[in-house]
Scaffold this motif. Sequence first.
Motif, PDB file in Angstrom:
ATOM      1  N   ARG A 160      40.892  33.056  25.674  1.00 11.02           N
ATOM      2  CA  ARG A 160      40.074  33.754  26.666  1.00 11.02           C
ATOM      3  C   ARG A 160      40.249  35.258  26.499  1.00 11.02           C
ATOM      4  NH1 ARG A 160      41.030  34.024  33.218  1.00 11.02           N
ATOM      5  NH2 ARG A 160      39.590  35.741  33.578  1.00 11.02           N
ATOM      6  N   ARG A 161      39.156  35.950  26.397  1.00 10.86           N
ATOM      7  CA  ARG A 161      39.200  37.397  26.238  1.00 10.86           C
ATOM      8  C   ARG A 161      39.297  38.069  27.597  1.00 10.86           C
ATOM      9  NH1 ARG A 161      34.822  38.582  21.396  1.00 10.86           N
ATOM     10  NH2 ARG A 161      35.891  37.312  19.823  1.00 10.86           N
ATOM     11  N   LEU A 162      40.261  38.952  27.721  1.00  9.07           N
ATOM     12  CA  LEU A 162      40.515  39.623  28.996  1.00  9.07           C
ATOM     13  C   LEU A 162      39.981  41.044  28.960  1.00  9.07           C
ATOM     14  CD1 LEU A 162      44.234  38.523  29.576  1.00  9.07           C
ATOM     15  CD2 LEU A 162      42.173  37.428  30.453  1.00  9.07           C
ATOM     16  N   ARG A 163      39.477  41.479  30.097  1.00  8.18           N
ATOM     17  CA  ARG A 163      39.111  42.877  30.232  1.00  8.18           C
ATOM     18  C   ARG A 163      40.373  43.718  30.353  1.00  8.18           C
ATOM     19  NH1 ARG A 163      36.168  40.566  34.219  1.00  8.18           N
ATOM     20  NH2 ARG A 163      37.232  41.850  35.780  1.00  8.18           N
ATOM     21  N   LEU A 164      40.204  45.000  30.119  1.00  6.38           N
ATOM     22  CA  LEU A 164      41.353  45.901  30.176  1.00  6.38           C
ATOM     23  C   LEU A 164      41.984  45.872  31.560  1.00  6.38           C
ATOM     24  CD1 LEU A 164      42.831  47.958  28.352  1.00  6.38           C
ATOM     25  CD2 LEU A 164      41.466  49.740  29.436  1.00  6.38           C
ATOM     26  N   GLU A 165      41.161  45.788  32.611  1.00  4.79           N
ATOM     27  CA  GLU A 165      41.691  45.753  33.963  1.00  4.79           C
ATOM     28  C   GLU A 165      42.504  44.477  34.196  1.00  4.79           C
ATOM     29  OE1 GLU A 165      38.620  46.247  33.125  1.00  4.79           O
ATOM     30  OE2 GLU A 165      38.150  48.322  33.717  1.00  4.79           O
ATOM     31  N   GLU A 166      42.055  43.357  33.626  1.00  7.79           N
ATOM     32  CA  GLU A 166      42.790  42.100  33.781  1.00  7.79           C
ATOM     33  C   GLU A 166      44.124  42.154  33.059  1.00  7.79           C
ATOM     34  OE1 GLU A 166      39.473  38.621  34.193  1.00  7.79           O
ATOM     35  OE2 GLU A 166      39.627  39.599  32.228  1.00  7.79           O
ATOM     36  N   MET A 167      44.138  42.749  31.882  1.00 10.19           N
ATOM     37  CA  MET A 167      45.399  42.858  31.134  1.00 10.19           C
ATOM     38  C   MET A 167      46.407  43.716  31.895  1.00 10.19           C
ATOM     39  SD  MET A 167      44.277  43.066  27.116  1.00 10.19           S
ATOM     40  CE  MET A 167      42.933  44.248  27.264  1.00 10.19           C
ATOM     41  N   ASN A 168      45.954  44.827  32.431  1.00 10.00           N
ATOM     42  CA  ASN A 168      46.865  45.687  33.189  1.00 10.00           C
ATOM     43  C   ASN A 168      47.332  44.998  34.466  1.00 10.00           C
ATOM     44  OD1 ASN A 168      47.282  48.166  31.754  1.00 10.00           O
ATOM     45  ND2 ASN A 168      45.119  48.645  32.082  1.00 10.00           N
ATOM     46  N   ALA A 169      46.450  44.241  35.112  1.00  8.21           N
ATOM     47  CA  ALA A 169      46.852  43.513  36.318  1.00  8.21           C
ATOM     48  C   ALA A 169      47.925  42.475  35.989  1.00  8.21           C
ATOM     49  CB  ALA A 169      45.640  42.839  36.945  1.00  8.21           C
ATOM     50  N   LEU A 170      47.786  41.818  34.843  1.00  9.61           N
ATOM     51  CA  LEU A 170      48.801  40.846  34.430  1.00  9.61           C
ATOM     52  C   LEU A 170      50.136  41.528  34.175  1.00  9.61           C
ATOM     53  CD1 LEU A 170      49.390  37.891  33.636  1.00  9.61           C
ATOM     54  CD2 LEU A 170      48.713  38.484  31.306  1.00  9.61           C
ATOM     55  N   LEU A 171      50.116  42.684  33.546  1.00  5.73           N
ATOM     56  CA  LEU A 171      51.362  43.422  33.307  1.00  5.73           C
ATOM     57  C   LEU A 171      52.025  43.830  34.614  1.00  5.73           C
ATOM     58  CD1 LEU A 171      50.279  45.746  30.340  1.00  5.73           C
ATOM     59  CD2 LEU A 171      51.491  43.571  30.224  1.00  5.73           C
ATOM     60  N   ARG A 172      51.222  44.271  35.585  1.00  8.40           N
ATOM     61  CA  ARG A 172      51.790  44.699  36.861  1.00  8.40           C
ATOM     62  C   ARG A 172      52.424  43.513  37.601  1.00  8.40           C
ATOM     63  NH1 ARG A 172      50.060  48.367  34.314  1.00  8.40           N
ATOM     64  NH2 ARG A 172      52.138  47.933  33.509  1.00  8.40           N
ATOM     65  N   GLU A 173      51.780  42.349  37.527  1.00  2.00           N
ATOM     66  CA  GLU A 173      52.351  41.172  38.188  1.00  2.00           C
ATOM     67  C   GLU A 173      53.641  40.739  37.503  1.00  2.00           C
ATOM     68  OE1 GLU A 173      50.258  38.061  40.285  1.00  2.00           O
ATOM     69  OE2 GLU A 173      48.465  38.615  39.136  1.00  2.00           O
ATOM     70  N   MET A 174      53.708  40.863  36.190  1.00  3.75           N
ATOM     71  CA  MET A 174      54.943  40.525  35.471  1.00  3.75           C
ATOM     72  C   MET A 174      56.110  41.381  35.956  1.00  3.75           C
ATOM     73  SD  MET A 174      53.822  40.038  31.484  1.00  3.75           S
ATOM     74  CE  MET A 174      55.561  39.893  30.995  1.00  3.75           C
ATOM     75  N   GLU A 175      55.827  42.644  36.244  1.00  3.85           N
ATOM     76  CA  GLU A 175      56.885  43.573  36.644  1.00  3.85           C
ATOM     77  C   GLU A 175      57.466  43.240  38.011  1.00  3.85           C
ATOM     78  OE1 GLU A 175      54.943  47.321  34.147  1.00  3.85           O
ATOM     79  OE2 GLU A 175      54.692  47.154  36.318  1.00  3.85           O
ATOM     80  N   THR A 176      56.743  42.479  38.810  1.00  2.00           N
ATOM     81  CA  THR A 176      57.223  42.139  40.152  1.00  2.00           C
ATOM     82  C   THR A 176      57.582  40.661  40.297  1.00  2.00           C
ATOM     83  OG1 THR A 176      54.940  41.778  40.904  1.00  2.00           O
ATOM     84  CG2 THR A 176      55.867  43.988  41.194  1.00  2.00           C
ATOM     85  N   THR A 177      57.525  39.903  39.203  1.00  2.22           N
ATOM     86  CA  THR A 177      57.807  38.470  39.257  1.00  2.22           C
ATOM     87  C   THR A 177      59.206  38.197  38.733  1.00  2.22           C
ATOM     88  OG1 THR A 177      55.480  37.928  38.925  1.00  2.22           O
ATOM     89  CG2 THR A 177      57.078  36.188  38.477  1.00  2.22           C
ATOM     90  N   PRO A 178      60.061  37.496  39.491  1.00  3.50           N
ATOM     91  CA  PRO A 178      61.410  37.177  39.007  1.00  3.50           C
ATOM     92  C   PRO A 178      61.343  36.289  37.766  1.00  3.50           C
ATOM     93  CG  PRO A 178      61.218  36.777  41.376  1.00  3.50           C
ATOM     94  CD  PRO A 178      59.837  37.024  40.868  1.00  3.50           C
ATOM     95  N   GLY A 179      62.217  36.591  36.804  1.00  4.97           N
ATOM     96  CA  GLY A 179      62.306  35.756  35.609  1.00  4.97           C
ATOM     97  C   GLY A 179      61.124  35.847  34.685  1.00  4.97           C
ATOM     98  N   SER A 180      60.342  36.935  34.762  1.00  5.76           N
ATOM     99  CA  SER A 180      59.136  37.014  33.944  1.00  5.76           C
ATOM    100  C   SER A 180      59.431  37.318  32.480  1.00  5.76           C
ATOM    101  CB  SER A 180      58.191  38.080  34.497  1.00  5.76           C
ATOM    102  OG  SER A 180      58.820  39.360  34.520  1.00  5.76           O
ATOM    103  N   GLY A 181      60.679  37.476  32.126  1.00  7.42           N
ATOM    104  CA  GLY A 181      61.012  37.690  30.714  1.00  7.42           C
ATOM    105  C   GLY A 181      60.852  36.447  29.876  1.00  7.42           C
ATOM    106  N   THR A 182      60.823  35.264  30.521  1.00  5.45           N
ATOM    107  CA  THR A 182      60.611  34.002  29.810  1.00  5.45           C
ATOM    108  C   THR A 182      59.594  33.167  30.579  1.00  5.45           C
ATOM    109  OG1 THR A 182      62.441  32.922  30.975  1.00  5.45           O
ATOM    110  CG2 THR A 182      62.948  33.962  28.857  1.00  5.45           C
ATOM    111  N   CYS A 183      58.957  32.236  29.886  1.00 11.42           N
ATOM    112  CA  CYS A 183      58.039  31.327  30.548  1.00 11.42           C
ATOM    113  C   CYS A 183      58.819  30.144  31.110  1.00 11.42           C
ATOM    114  CB  CYS A 183      56.961  30.842  29.578  1.00 11.42           C
ATOM    115  SG  CYS A 183      57.554  29.673  28.336  1.00 11.42           S
TER     116      CYS A 183
END
Length: 641
Positions: free
Chosen positions: A597-620
């Motif tokens: 699935r191709r993501l827009r730039l805004e979607e990619m940045n939103a995913l990065l921001r959510e990773m920064e606030t999610t516990p344990g996001s360094g691994t799946c």
Amino acid sequence: MSIVQLDEYLIDQIAAGEVVERPASVVKELVENALDAGARRIQIATAGGGKTLMRVTDDGRGIPREELRLAVRRHCTSKLSGGLDAIASLGFRGEALPSIGSVAKLSLLSRAAGAQEAFEVRVAAGACEGPMPGALTKGTVVEVRDLFQSVPARLKFLKSDRAETSAITEIVKRLSIAFPGVRFELSGPDRSRLVLEAVPADEPLRRICDVVGRDFSENAVEIDAVREDVRLSGYAGLPSFHKGNSLSQYLFVNGRPVRDKMLISALSGAYADMMERGRYPLAVLFLEIDPSLVDVNVHPAKADVRFRDPQLVRGLIVGAIREAMAAEGVRGSTAAARGLAARFSNAAEARSPDPDIRFAGFAPGAPDIAMPSSPSAPRWPGSSYEAPARPRTPFDPSSAAYRPLDGSREAWPTEAGHGFAEDAQAPFESDAAQFQRTPSPQESRTDAGDHPLGAAKAQLFENFILAETPTGLVLVDGHAAHERIVYEKLKTALYGRTIASQLLLIPEIVDLPEDDADRLAEESETFAKLGLGLERFGPGAVAVRETPAILGQCDVKRLVRDLADELAEFGTRDSVKSRIDHVAATIACHGSVRTGRRLRLEEMNALLREMETTPGSGTCNHGRPTFIELKKADIEALFGR
């Protein structure tokens, strides 16, 4: 056969079967005695994997002449003045030296603090000689030769010299972590010399890195937590920094190295949904607890302990590690970045040209690389031959082989807009290639500087997000990252309230031993919060009336029996929770953004921001890393800058 009392020599041999398992067990007992004596420098020398020789030299307080013979007698010790409820030393049973002396040749040379001379006793086949005068300036020297000479059958169960040498090294390393202020030296003809220098008490991480590895400090999180009368400190490795065995897990209780199965189980539980199966976290944890709340007198080897409240200790370990990982935020392993850089380096080396054929640039006299010489007419060094000048014909689009189909010149770039200008490239753009808007340099700098994962730049292979940070590049696995985010949201929704349960039309009766049924009944309230409703049904059975709705159709009998086994072995009740987590992980896997699935730039940045606030996001959820960070210095090194 009449009952008779065994002689002392046979009693010592029986005791040696528990205390002296292999050469490493002997070294452990001798080094622990040296540490109890206040030694600051300990030297260990071995030969033949410890089967031929083991010598431990220390600079401790030493043993007075009149106590030397007592030191090699069973159940003689100076470490139990406070009783078994207040054990503050590593050794206390008084069995090690006489047990060793019954299966090997033992010599004990010591000079007590303030004494004018040293004395020695020797033990062979259980018989003691001495004390006799000896030469020693300070401390104690214990020498053990010909291990298991009196019980040669035990030699058959020992491993190779190399394996026994490695086991001795591992024992010394574990003890050295607990005593960073002591200098340890290992030497001998069967090994390479190892020296662990003493470090200041306020820098324990230096000694830990000497043992575990230099990269541990870059990939570990500091742990410091207190619950009631128990304190946990030390360092726990990141979930993305792991090994294929558990040898790098160092656990200590009141300074004593232990391999307790309950503590190991708690450590595994802390990383349960952050690490893939078959991998083991790296950790160095120190547990400080009131000696009256822990029993170390469980086994002669003193590797197992029993806690008065095991659930308190387990909860502290699991909670402290998870809280520390969550507080650390998004952080990846440096090992993955080094591996990526190494792959680039290896690929570059594999494609490097022949060193004898180099590009000399466009300087005058450089070889003509546009038209290499034919094999039939080689160009020898120093030859005066020059290639004839090639004719240059003006380009005419009307007669060119690659002219526009309509033959007009209008589609070709003009003088003002030639090359790779936007207007020139427009006719070749395909609808299938959907490029995202690239932010301006000012926007990129702002986004990258404000967030640990930087600003998204592109999506690669329809899955990987390339982001730029002020210090380098970050490559994110979009599917794995979103999977972790969805999983954590599901867990928050599930455990934020009582988990929904489904009522069974006919209660499931599970036959169990009476002890297991009692344990399950005692924990019924906890199980009810997880959606599992059960109660006693006679002396040897439980009735299950409700099961967690999220599990759907499940094998109730197997679930209950697994819970009973877990309670009996570890005193925990995690089977239900782990199964619920597994279902949530499956839902998260199928509900996350898919590869392709191709993501827009805004979607990619939103995913990065959510990773920064999610516990344990360094691994799946399966333990695989979600991102790799490549520092700017690493990128420059790839280009030799």
